[in-house]
Write an enzyme that holds these catalytic residues in place. Structure first.
Site, short mmCIF file in Angstrom:
data_model
loop_
_atom_site.label_atom_id
_atom_site.label_comp_id
_atom_site.label_asym_id
_atom_site.label_seq_id
_atom_site.Cartn_x
_atom_site.Cartn_y
_atom_site.Cartn_z
N LYS A 100 -19.66 19.30 18.30
CA LYS A 100 -18.67 20.23 17.74
C LYS A 100 -17.30 19.57 17.73
O LYS A 100 -16.91 18.88 18.68
CB LYS A 100 -18.64 21.52 18.57
N SER A 175 -17.72 30.16 16.35
CA SER A 175 -16.95 29.12 15.71
C SER A 175 -17.72 27.81 15.56
O SER A 175 -17.26 26.89 14.88
CB SER A 175 -15.67 28.86 16.51
N SER A 199 -19.38 31.96 20.41
CA SER A 199 -19.32 30.90 19.40
C SER A 199 -20.48 29.93 19.42
O SER A 199 -20.62 29.13 18.49
CB SER A 199 -18.00 30.13 19.54
#
Length: 509
Positions: A100, A175, A199
């Site tokens: 990420k 996210s 997320s």
């Protein structure tokens, strides 16, 4: 960088800003008193700074062309691995992992989905990156994410929306949307995600993969940009339960740079595979169902999966925890001021936390806030404005009360988990929403980014491990079921998830 002695005018300006009445003579006196402390800053300039290790050579990689990035899920592509001479077989041998883009990979651009960090290149590897490389894994690139991770959908990334591989007009979730989309599309078998309100679990649920938010403090966040110290989590997002167990085995455990990991207790997650659910006591959380926004068909799919657990030998009973409804309110009280003070006003990493501070990252954030805040998403701007307003109006008292209430919420869950091995509920009350048009209203933009967290964010507050697994589809879009366990008992969640994995015709409907 050298800190110079402030002028008298500068001291008077600061005094005015903080509400302190000083005369010119007072300012000159304080200026004289500042000489001694600033000598320490001059000495700090001379001292070498420790840096996180960078254990593998690499080139910076590249930003893929749109044709090679159909879901906009990659921010950057790389191929980083240990050299053959230093490589040893490990749990991740031959496995490619996407990281990420709020997690540092030295020499590779990091944007965290935001115009504020465009052009920044970190000089350190996050602890989880080092552990992945040392276990034989390769870093396939940086997975795109939401603007500073302030969205549970996937339309706030500065380079455009991240699309769901099951339906490109729909959100991948956020996210960690890029991480989920890359695994769902088959680009990589595993990815790293981050979770402060859901997320990891939201995009995993909406993209039909496995996503585990570990117990708070189990996986170190060293080298990853935080949102709120007391709710930051990193964890695995994978194509199967076994891949999840592998990645968790590698990244979990105490890290000397991260004081949050001091109480970490690891388990043999690979040994949990094949354990089955016979005899496990499963609590079905009544308040996890039938929210005002819930899709009844999602609730039905989850209850079908629960029936499969019972058929596999688990003991299933419904329980009630009314405090679950207050979880989002407690979460809001913590995250708004916590994020505004730590992540925005304090340039990403805050202060007074015993941990590693990537100084180059902090400088990049400060520059971004000073020059490009107008380019930030509406979700980031809302957190800044509302968090600062609350701080000025309430002086942090609501944030403090919410922090105290988190222990009551945790105790309510613990009371049920004292008599049950895990709790189950829908991960998200509805399937993936459509990506809003570029010209949508600010109200729609923000609402669609934050309207799905009723079941996920309470467990960021309480710190319990929470594992979402795919249990079928509705209208071509995946549905996820969430398993919640005792602190540092991820193995039980892995056992239960594997018992569900791939079961029955109901999974295909």
């Amino acid at each position: 960088m050298t800190v110079s002695l402030p002028t008298v005018d500068q001291i008077l300006n600061i005094a005015g800003d903080v509400g302190l009445a000083l005369s010119d003579e007072d300012a000159r006196s304080f200026r004289s008193l500042m000489r001694g402390p600033l000598e320490s800053y001059a000495r700090l300039d001379q001292l070498p700074e420790p840096r996180l290790p960078v254990c593998a050579p690499r080139d910076p990689g590249y930003r893929p062309d749109p044709a090679d990035n159909p879901y906009n899920a990659w921010y950057w592509k790389t191929d980083i691995r240990m050299p053959r001479s230093g490589r040893r077989k490990g749990l991740l041998d031959g496995k490619a992992v996407a990281i990420k883009d709020n997690i540092c990979v030295a020499g590779v651009p990091l944007m965290n989905g935001s115009a504020l960090l465009e052009g920044f290149v970190p000089d350190v590897d996050a602890t989880v990156v080092t552990r992945i490389l040392e276990a034989g894994g390769s870093i396939a690139g940086k997975a795109a994410c939401e603007d500073l991770c302030f969205s549970g959908a996937s339309h706030t990334n500065a380079y455009g929306p991240i699309r769901n591989p099951h339906s490109p007009t729909h959100s991948a979730g956020g996210s960690s949307g890029g991480s989920a989309a890359l695994v769902a599309a088959g680009d990589v078998p595993m990815a790293m995600g981050g979770d402060q309100g859901g997320s990891i679990r939201t995009p995993s649920s909406w993209c039909g993969i496995y996503g585990l938010k570990p117990t708070w403090g189990l996986v170190p966040t060293t080298g990853a940009m935080p949102i709120s110290y007391s709710m930051d989590h990193l964890g695995p997002m994978c194509a199967s339960v076994e891949e999840t167990a592998r990645l968790l085995s590698v990244i979990a455990g105490h890290d000397g740079w991260d004081s949050r990991t001091i109480p970490a207790k690891t388990q043999n997650y690979m040994k949990a595979l094949g354990g089955g659910v016979k005899g496990l006591k499963v609590a079905v959380l009544r308040e996890g169902f039938a929210h005002p926004e819930s899709d009844p068909d999602v609730d039905r799919k989850v209850r079908e999966a629960i029936a499969a657990l019972r058929a596999s030998g688990a003991e299933v009973a419904e329980v009630s925890i009314p405090q679950h409804y207050d979880g989002p309110h407690i979460w809001t009280g913590i995250i708004l001021e916590g994020a505004a003070e730590m992540m925005i006003k304090a340039n990403g990493f805050g202060n007074n936390v015993q941990g590693y501070y990537p100084t180059g990252f902090i400088s990049a954030m400060a520059k971004g806030y000073a020059t490009r805040l107008d380019d930030a998403s509406a979700t980031v701007q809302l957190v800044l404005l509302l968090g600062e307003y609350l701080h000025r109006q309430t002086h942090g008292t609501y944030h403090a009360k919410a922090q105290n209430l988190r222990w009551s919420l945790r105790a309510a869950y613990d009371a049920v988990l004292a008599d049950h091995d895990l709790m189950v509920m829908p991960t998200i009350p509805f399937t993936a929403t459509e990506i809003p048009p570029a010209d949508c209203s600010r109200e729609d933009y923000v609402t669609l980014a934050l309207n799905m967290q009723a079941n996920t964010c309470p467990f960021d507050v309480s710190g319990h491990p929470a594992f979402t697994l795919p249990i079928g589809k509705l209208g071509g879009l995946p549905v996820g079921m969430m398993l919640v366990g005792r602190h540092f008992d991820e193995s039980t969640l892995i056992r239960a998830a594997e018992a569900i994995e791939g079961q029955g015709d109901w999974m295909k409907r």
